[in-house]
Design a protein around this motif. Sequence first.
Motif, PDB file in Angstrom:
ATOM      1  N   GLY A 116       0.826  -1.184   0.000  1.00 37.35           N
ATOM      2  CA  GLY A 116       0.000   0.000   0.000  1.00 37.35           C
ATOM      3  C   GLY A 116       0.869   1.246   0.000  1.00 37.35           C
ATOM      4  O   GLY A 116       2.094   1.167   0.114  1.00 37.35           O
ATOM      5  N   LYS A 117       0.232   2.364  -0.139  1.00 37.19           N
ATOM      6  CA  LYS A 117       0.948   3.626   0.021  1.00 37.19           C
ATOM      7  C   LYS A 117       1.247   3.815   1.500  1.00 37.19           C
ATOM      8  O   LYS A 117       0.490   3.389   2.347  1.00 37.19           O
ATOM      9  CB  LYS A 117       0.105   4.790  -0.505  1.00 37.19           C
ATOM     10  N   GLY A 118       2.334   4.435   1.799  1.00 36.10           N
ATOM     11  CA  GLY A 118       2.747   4.573   3.180  1.00 36.10           C
ATOM     12  C   GLY A 118       1.961   5.607   3.951  1.00 36.10           C
ATOM     13  O   GLY A 118       1.312   6.500   3.380  1.00 36.10           O
ATOM     14  N   THR A 119       2.011   5.478   5.246  1.00 36.97           N
ATOM     15  CA  THR A 119       1.442   6.477   6.139  1.00 36.97           C
ATOM     16  C   THR A 119       2.536   6.898   7.116  1.00 36.97           C
ATOM     17  O   THR A 119       3.257   6.056   7.669  1.00 36.97           O
ATOM     18  CB  THR A 119       0.201   5.923   6.878  1.00 36.97           C
ATOM     19  N   LEU A 120       2.660   8.208   7.306  1.00 37.12           N
ATOM     20  CA  LEU A 120       3.766   8.735   8.091  1.00 37.12           C
ATOM     21  C   LEU A 120       3.439   8.716   9.580  1.00 37.12           C
ATOM     22  O   LEU A 120       2.377   9.200  10.004  1.00 37.12           O
ATOM     23  CB  LEU A 120       4.092  10.161   7.652  1.00 37.12           C
ATOM     24  N   VAL A 121       4.360   8.186  10.344  1.00 37.18           N
ATOM     25  CA  VAL A 121       4.290   8.215  11.803  1.00 37.18           C
ATOM     26  C   VAL A 121       5.480   9.034  12.298  1.00 37.18           C
ATOM     27  O   VAL A 121       6.624   8.718  11.981  1.00 37.18           O
ATOM     28  CB  VAL A 121       4.336   6.799  12.400  1.00 37.18           C
ATOM     29  N   THR A 122       5.182  10.079  13.053  1.00 34.30           N
ATOM     30  CA  THR A 122       6.227  10.939  13.599  1.00 34.30           C
ATOM     31  C   THR A 122       6.113  10.937  15.115  1.00 34.30           C
ATOM     32  O   THR A 122       5.054  11.260  15.659  1.00 34.30           O
ATOM     33  CB  THR A 122       6.104  12.375  13.066  1.00 34.30           C
ATOM     34  N   VAL A 123       7.193  10.584  15.776  1.00 35.56           N
ATOM     35  CA  VAL A 123       7.226  10.539  17.232  1.00 35.56           C
ATOM     36  C   VAL A 123       8.166  11.631  17.721  1.00 35.56           C
ATOM     37  O   VAL A 123       9.356  11.620  17.423  1.00 35.56           O
ATOM     38  CB  VAL A 123       7.690   9.169  17.751  1.00 35.56           C
ATOM     39  N   SER A 124       7.611  12.578  18.454  1.00 33.93           N
ATOM     40  CA  SER A 124       8.412  13.695  18.941  1.00 33.93           C
ATOM     41  C   SER A 124       8.941  13.402  20.339  1.00 33.93           C
ATOM     42  O   SER A 124       8.265  12.760  21.151  1.00 33.93           O
ATOM     43  CB  SER A 124       7.579  14.969  18.947  1.00 33.93           C
ATOM     44  N   SER A 125      10.127  13.907  20.614  1.00 29.92           N
ATOM     45  CA  SER A 125      10.733  13.695  21.940  1.00 29.92           C
ATOM     46  C   SER A 125      10.475  14.857  22.866  1.00 29.92           C
ATOM     47  O   SER A 125       9.942  15.889  22.451  1.00 29.92           O
ATOM     48  CB  SER A 125      12.240  13.495  21.775  1.00 29.92           C
TER      49      SER A 125
END
Length: 125
Positions: A116-125
Motif C-alpha cells: 500500500g501507500k505509506g502512512t507517516l508516523v512521527t514521534v516527537s521527543s
Amino acid sequence: VQLQASGGGLVQERGSLTLSCTVSGLTFPFSSFSMGWFRQTPKKERDFVASISSTGRSTYYVESVRGRFNISRDNTQKTHYLRMDNLKPEDTAVYYCVADRSPIMSYEAEAVDYWGKGTLVTVSS
C-alpha cells in the motif's frame, strides 16, 4: 489489489497509535494471505516491522518493537491493524501495509507481493 492504510500522525514519545490497513481487489480469500507492516526512513531501506500469518495464529516482530507493537487482523473486515504503544523517536518512519500470498510473510521487502501507500508516523521527543 489495493491496500489502504490509515492512522498515521504525530504523537509524543511514549504515546500510542493504531494503524489500520484495509485490503480490496483480492482474487483469493483475504484469510489466505499473510499481512504485515514495513517501515522506511529517508536514510534506510524498507525494513520489516511485523506480520501475522494467514491463519492469524502466528505473529512476528522485529526485535526493536517486540513488546510494544501488536499486529492483528479481522478477516470479516479484510483489515489488519498495528497497535503501537510506548512509541520512541526512532519509530518515526513511513509505515507501509503489505499483503503476501504466502501463509507466512518473508522478512525481505523484495519478496512481498502487495504494497500500500505509506502512512507517516512521527514521534516527537
